[in-house]
Design a protein around this motif. Structure first.
Motif, short mmCIF file in Angstrom:
data_model
loop_
_atom_site.label_atom_id
_atom_site.label_comp_id
_atom_site.label_asym_id
_atom_site.label_seq_id
_atom_site.Cartn_x
_atom_site.Cartn_y
_atom_site.Cartn_z
N ALA A 1 0.85 -1.19 0.00
CA ALA A 1 0.00 0.00 0.00
C ALA A 1 0.89 1.24 0.00
O ALA A 1 1.99 1.23 0.55
N VAL A 2 0.40 2.30 -0.63
CA VAL A 2 1.15 3.55 -0.72
C VAL A 2 0.23 4.69 -0.29
O VAL A 2 -0.81 4.94 -0.92
N ASP A 3 0.59 5.38 0.80
CA ASP A 3 -0.15 6.54 1.26
C ASP A 3 0.50 7.80 0.69
O ASP A 3 1.73 7.95 0.74
N TYR A 4 -0.32 8.70 0.16
CA TYR A 4 0.28 9.88 -0.47
C TYR A 4 -0.59 11.13 -0.29
O TYR A 4 -1.79 11.06 -0.01
N LEU A 5 0.08 12.28 -0.50
CA LEU A 5 -0.57 13.59 -0.54
C LEU A 5 -0.52 14.10 -1.97
O LEU A 5 0.41 13.79 -2.72
N ARG A 6 -1.52 14.94 -2.34
CA ARG A 6 -1.55 15.48 -3.69
C ARG A 6 -1.69 17.01 -3.63
O ARG A 6 -2.59 17.53 -2.98
N PHE A 7 -0.81 17.71 -4.34
CA PHE A 7 -0.83 19.16 -4.43
C PHE A 7 -0.95 19.55 -5.90
O PHE A 7 -0.11 19.17 -6.72
N VAL A 8 -2.00 20.33 -6.25
CA VAL A 8 -2.24 20.71 -7.63
C VAL A 8 -2.21 22.24 -7.77
O VAL A 8 -2.08 22.97 -6.78
N GLY A 9 -2.35 22.70 -9.02
CA GLY A 9 -2.27 24.14 -9.26
C GLY A 9 -3.58 24.85 -9.07
O GLY A 9 -3.70 25.77 -8.26
N ASP A 10 -4.60 24.45 -9.83
CA ASP A 10 -5.88 25.15 -9.77
C ASP A 10 -6.99 24.21 -10.26
O ASP A 10 -6.80 22.99 -10.29
#
Length: 366
Positions: free
Chosen positions: A175-184
């Motif tokens: 399993a892979v836990d992750y965060l996501r940061f996008v532009g708009d």
């Protein structure tokens, strides 16, 4: 008999004399070279306007410079081309600029890089209604008809490539836990996220927080990361294996927050940050960080805008497009490639820095 022969000979002589003496109708003389040049109409000036976003941060600022340089190059290359650049900070400013162009100069073609596609829909329609060719760059106006063309980086393929890379990189993880940061909230974001989500191994990758929207700001991303670290337990922080982003400047902010972190959590479980860009400052940061995290980014450069400038001008001139973008479903997509220090990328940092592509991207410095 002799009289008949004499008569025949006399007739032949008369006919021969008539034929030789017949005068040919005089032909019209070709005009002198100077007269020909004077009669030829001068090449009509082709007017092209670039209505683009303002340089309010690194990527857009560099894009504006590339657009200005390519506009100058087109003006230099073609004697009968006049390219002007209108850089606008807000949607309202772009709308006003388009209205002015239609009312005064009425260019042959407009290249529009919208601040946000939907906000420019009505203004784009006025361009079409005025009989002006319209090319849209980077941020699409969805379900819009009458465009000469649309051009952007291949965001969906970038997202897909990112997803495939993550599947391979974390192949040994259950399993892979992750965060996501996008532009708009633009099509750029939806395509990059959609491309990745479509190929990620189902049930393996778990996004542990709501997507962070940074507005492409390094400072905003840094504040969001700092707030998240301050709000979470040691166990929650240490569970993070991956951070997914859509822009290198976002990554710079995240790295500032991670490197400044003084809490009790061990950050060594964070193995990889993904991004889009190929920005030298971000590569330098990973060369010098004391954190163990690796970095992979997909090339997406401010210099991409040069292709769209060329496309717009060449279409207005009726010249065959000379760029690398390939048409797919009505959109010209500029190809990308991966760069990283985590292995299995198209280029590592050193190869990228030594490439012509890198030199073109940073030609604005000279």
């Amino acid at each position: 008999m002799k009289k008949i022969l004499a008569l025949l000979l006399a007739l032949v002589m008369v006919l021969s004399l008539a034929a030789c003496g017949a005068k040919e109708e005089p032909k019209a003389e070709a005009p002198a070279a100077a007269e020909t040049e004077a009669a030829a109409p001068a090449a009509e000036t082709v007017k092209v306007a670039l209505v683009i976003v303002a340089g309010d941060h690194g990527f857009t600022g560099e894009s504006v410079k590339h657009a200005e340089l390519e506009a100058a190059a087109m003006n230099e290359k073609y004697d009968n081309v006049e390219v002007v650049v209108k850089s606008c900070g807000e949607a309202a400013d772009q709308i006003s600029e388009i209205e002015n162009l239609i009312a005064t100069d009425k260019p042959d073609a407009i290249m529009l890089w919208p601040t946000e596609g939907e906000a420019l829909r009505a203004a784009a329609q006025t361009v079409i209604d005025a009989g002006i060719d319209l090319v849209v760059y980077d941020r699409l106006i969805e379900d819009f008809e009458g465009l000469t063309g649309q051009m952007m980086g291949d965001n969906f393929a970038i997202g897909g490539g990112m997803g495939e890379y993550l599947n391979t990189y974390y192949a040994d993880y259950e399993a892979v836990d992750y965060l996501r940061f996008v532009g708009d909230a633009s099509t750029v974001t939806s395509q990059r996220s959609g491309g990745m989500d479509e190929v990620l191994t189902e049930g393996k990758f778990n996004q542990v927080a709501e997507t962070f929207v940074t507005n492409w700001s390094s400072e905003t991303a840094q504040n969001q990361m700092e707030d998240w670290l301050a709000a979470k337990t040691v166990e929650e922080i240490e569970a993070i294996d991956l951070i997914v982003t859509h822009d290198d400047e976002i990554v710079d902010g995240l790295m500032n927050a991670l490197e400044a972190y003084t809490g009790d959590a061990d950050l060594s479980n964070l193995k990889l940050i993904t991004s889009v860009g190929g920005r030298r400052e971000t590569l330098d940061k990973f060369d010098n960080t004391t954190l163990g995290v690796k970095f992979v980014t997909w090339f997406f450069a401010p210099s991409f805008i040069r292709e769209c400038v060329d496309f717009t001008v060449e279409h207005a001139l009726g010249v065959e497009f000379s760029g690398t973008a390939a048409e797919s479903d009505g959109i010209y997509l500029i190809p990308s490639f991966s760069i990283g220090n985590a292995g299995e990328t198209d280029m590592d940092f050193d190869a990228y820095r030594a490439s012509d592509i890198y030199a073109t991207r940073y030609s604005i410095d000279g």
